[in-house]
Structure formats: C-alpha cells, structure tokens
Write an enzyme that holds these catalytic residues in place. Structure first.
Site, PDB file in Angstrom:
ATOM      1  N   ARG A 208      11.227 -14.349  12.492  1.00  0.00           N
ATOM      2  CA  ARG A 208      12.529 -14.934  12.775  1.00  0.00           C
ATOM      3  C   ARG A 208      12.520 -16.383  12.316  1.00  0.00           C
ATOM      4  O   ARG A 208      11.522 -17.094  12.512  1.00  0.00           O
ATOM      5  CB  ARG A 208      12.872 -14.846  14.265  1.00  0.00           C
ATOM      6  CG  ARG A 208      13.141 -13.440  14.778  1.00  0.00           C
ATOM      7  CD  ARG A 208      14.397 -12.833  14.174  1.00  0.00           C
ATOM      8  NE  ARG A 208      14.657 -11.479  14.638  1.00  0.00           N
ATOM      9  CZ  ARG A 208      14.239 -10.383  14.039  1.00  0.00           C
ATOM     10  NH1 ARG A 208      13.498 -10.473  12.935  1.00  0.00           N
ATOM     11  NH2 ARG A 208      14.553  -9.187  14.513  1.00  0.00           N
TER      12      ARG A 208
ATOM     13  N   GLU B 280      21.888 -16.624   8.938  1.00  0.00           N
ATOM     14  CA  GLU B 280      21.874 -15.574   7.921  1.00  0.00           C
ATOM     15  C   GLU B 280      23.258 -14.953   7.784  1.00  0.00           C
ATOM     16  O   GLU B 280      23.900 -14.689   8.798  1.00  0.00           O
ATOM     17  CB  GLU B 280      20.847 -14.495   8.277  1.00  0.00           C
ATOM     18  CG  GLU B 280      19.420 -15.025   8.309  1.00  0.00           C
ATOM     19  CD  GLU B 280      18.386 -13.941   8.577  1.00  0.00           C
ATOM     20  OE1 GLU B 280      18.760 -12.748   8.705  1.00  0.00           O
ATOM     21  OE2 GLU B 280      17.188 -14.275   8.664  1.00  0.00           O
TER      22      GLU B 280
ATOM     23  N   HIS C   9      15.863 -11.801   3.780  1.00  0.00           N
ATOM     24  CA  HIS C   9      15.580 -10.928   4.926  1.00  0.00           C
ATOM     25  C   HIS C   9      15.437  -9.470   4.480  1.00  0.00           C
ATOM     26  O   HIS C   9      16.161  -8.580   4.931  1.00  0.00           O
ATOM     27  CB  HIS C   9      16.653 -11.054   6.013  1.00  0.00           C
ATOM     28  CG  HIS C   9      16.123 -10.671   7.367  1.00  0.00           C
ATOM     29  ND1 HIS C   9      16.629 -11.168   8.539  1.00  0.00           N
ATOM     30  CD2 HIS C   9      15.113  -9.843   7.744  1.00  0.00           C
ATOM     31  CE1 HIS C   9      15.985 -10.667   9.579  1.00  0.00           C
ATOM     32  NE2 HIS C   9      15.046  -9.860   9.110  1.00  0.00           N
TER      33      HIS C   9
END
Length: 315
Positions: free
Chosen positions: A234, A263, A282
C-alpha cells in the site's frame, strides 16, 4: 434490478466471467473511472441495488452508504475491503460478500520489479530502442540479502521464491515470531538490522495506523546506498516525499513502486518524474487468473444472494 460494476479500468469485467444469467434478470452498468467525491458517488450510485466493486478502489464510507437507499448488496473482490464501512453497511441492512484472492500474482510482480531494478531492464531497453548497447552493470540476486517486511501469506511466498534465487532472506514485522521465521527458513532481524543489511527490501503488510509512514527519511538513511526498495503493498506505508528525496539524492539506489497514496496516480505527480524509480500502475493483482477468480466469484455471489443463500459473507 440494477447492478453496477465499479472501477473496471480496462473494460475486462464482463469478459472475465459469464454474466449472461444475471443479464437476463438485471440491468448491468459498468463504470471505468474512479471518483471519490461523496456527492458525485451518491448521485451516480443512487439507483443501484447491487454494487460489484474492486477492492480498495472506490471508498464506501458510512455517510455515503446512508444515502444509498436502494442498495442491498455489495460484492467486493477479495475477502475483505478496508474501503467499505462495515458498520455503515450493517446499519443500512446491506449484505457484503467477498471472493477468494489468489496469492501468486503479487509475489511474482515483486520479483519482476526486483529484477527490473537489479538488471536495469528499462534503461537498457531504452538504450536498445535508441540504437545503443550496454549502459549499466547489473546486481545479482544470488548471494544478495533480501529483507522482507511482513512474513504473512504474500511475504512468505516471496521469501520462498527468493531462496530459489539463492538469496539470503531476513525478515521483520512488529508481530513476527521466531517460529514463523523457522518455518520458512528465514532469519529474524530487528527493523534496523534489516534496513542496514539488506540489498533489497520488500514490503508485504496491510495498511493500518501502525504501518502508515513505516518507511520514512530516517529509515532510508539506515539503508545501503546500493539498496533497492520494493513496495507492492500500500502506498502510504512508504512516505512518498521522503522516497523521492532518497532516490533523487542517491541515499538508496532506487525503488520499485506499484502502489500509491492516491490511485490512479495524478498525471503531474512528482513520483512520475523522479529518477531511479521503476513505477507500475498497481499491477500486483492484475492478471488473467486473478480476474477470473474475482469476477467469476462475484457473479456467484450475486446469484447466491438472489436465491436468499448469500455466500462468503463479510462480517
């Protein structure tokens, strides 16, 4: 009945599972963007009975759920989703169901980033495309020390893969036990020892009050100047401003980053132009097999709920 699929960035949700039975019973709407404004979300989602969401993309706070009077079911990918206010869901009589989550994709990406940094894959590829040849000297994984922060389900797999590469593996986390290290053939270290001894450091911890800013300027200062950091967990676990400074000044050799405080990462974010960083958007869990599990079991969960037999209910 109206079903919304949220945050399908790549327009793959309907291709990754068989939604045909549900499409005969419901109107399905797919959203490809992520919005965080509560007012905008309340307006967008007001008419839906079911939300199918990707883990920790769109936040669902209690104040938003209180405004979604039609919503009856939330299906999240993964077994838990910290972006859902469970008290709010319970208060509004909403059922929350989850899916299984394959555990191979993120460890594999961890090594893709590690190897990419160690062998300078991106700059070497750029050199080739521009007509050049060798421009750097790579770092071997074999014989190097890997520091694993968090030796749980994913961190444990990373440790096992690292040993196959011939790496020495040390590990630390606040609640890590000697028995867990022994189980995986890993050496326990204190946090400071791990920072000082590791050639590569990889993070595999959940985001919590304890892990926000787990790695800051003082931690980068304890690392080898030749060391690389990998974060596929994270974003807020690593202080972004301190990372940029450490990478820019050469305090560390570089970092592979797959997760971010915000994000999608804003187009003008300084991480995008910081040297010595290998960035991916990601991708940790973004694989065909994971999507097959995520969306296949999402369909199963909605169908089971329609039969008044909900499965994989999240408490």
């Amino acid at each position: 009945m109206k079903i919304a699929i949220l945050d399908d960035y790549q327009n793959l949700a309907l291709q990754s599972a068989d939604w045909s039975a549900l499409q005969k019973q419901a109107e399905i709407t797919v959203f490809h963007d992520t919005i965080t404004s509560e007012d905008e979300l309340a307006a967008r989602l007001a008419s839906f009975d079911v939300l199918c969401i990707m883990r920790e993309r769109t936040p669902l706070p209690g104040t938003l759920l209180d405004r979604l009077s039609n919503l009856k079911l939330i299906v999240t990918t993964g077994k838990r989703n910290d972006a859902i206010d469970m008290e709010g869901a319970t208060r509004n009589g909403m059922t929350v169901c989850g899916t299984e989550s394959p555990s191979t994709a993120t460890p594999e990406l961890t090594f893709a980033l590690m190897l990419g940094l160690a062998r300078g894959i991106v700059p070497e590829n750029t050199s080739m495309k521009q007509g050049g040849w060798q421009i750097g000297l790579g770092q071997d994984l074999a014989g190097s020390t890997l520091g694993v922060i968090g030796l749980g389900r994913l961190g444990g797999k990373v440790a096992q893969i690292a040993q196959a590469f011939g790496m020495k593996v040390i590990a630390w986390s606040e609640n890590l036990t000697a028995d867990r290290c022994t189980e995986l053939g890993v050496t326990y270290a204190s946090k400071d020892e791990l920072l000082a001894q590791s050639d590569f450091i990889t993070i595999h911890q959940r985001l919590s009050d304890r892990t926000i800013d787990l790695i800051t300027a003082s931690d980068f200062a304890k690392m080898k100047s030749s060391a690389f950091l990998i974060n596929t967990s994270r974003g807020p676990i690593v202080n972004a401003a301190d990372l940029i400074e450490a990478a820019t000044k050469g305090t560390i050799a570089g970092a592979g980053i797959d997760v971010y405080d915000e994000e999608p990462l804003p187009a003008d974010h300084p991480l995008r132009t910081c040297k010595n960083l290998l960035l991916t958007p990601h991708l940790g869990y973004v694989t065909r097999n994971t999507w097959k599990v995520f969306y296949g079991q999402t369909v199963e969960a909605v169908e089971a709920w329609l039969k008044n037999e909900p499965i994989r209910v999240v408490k």
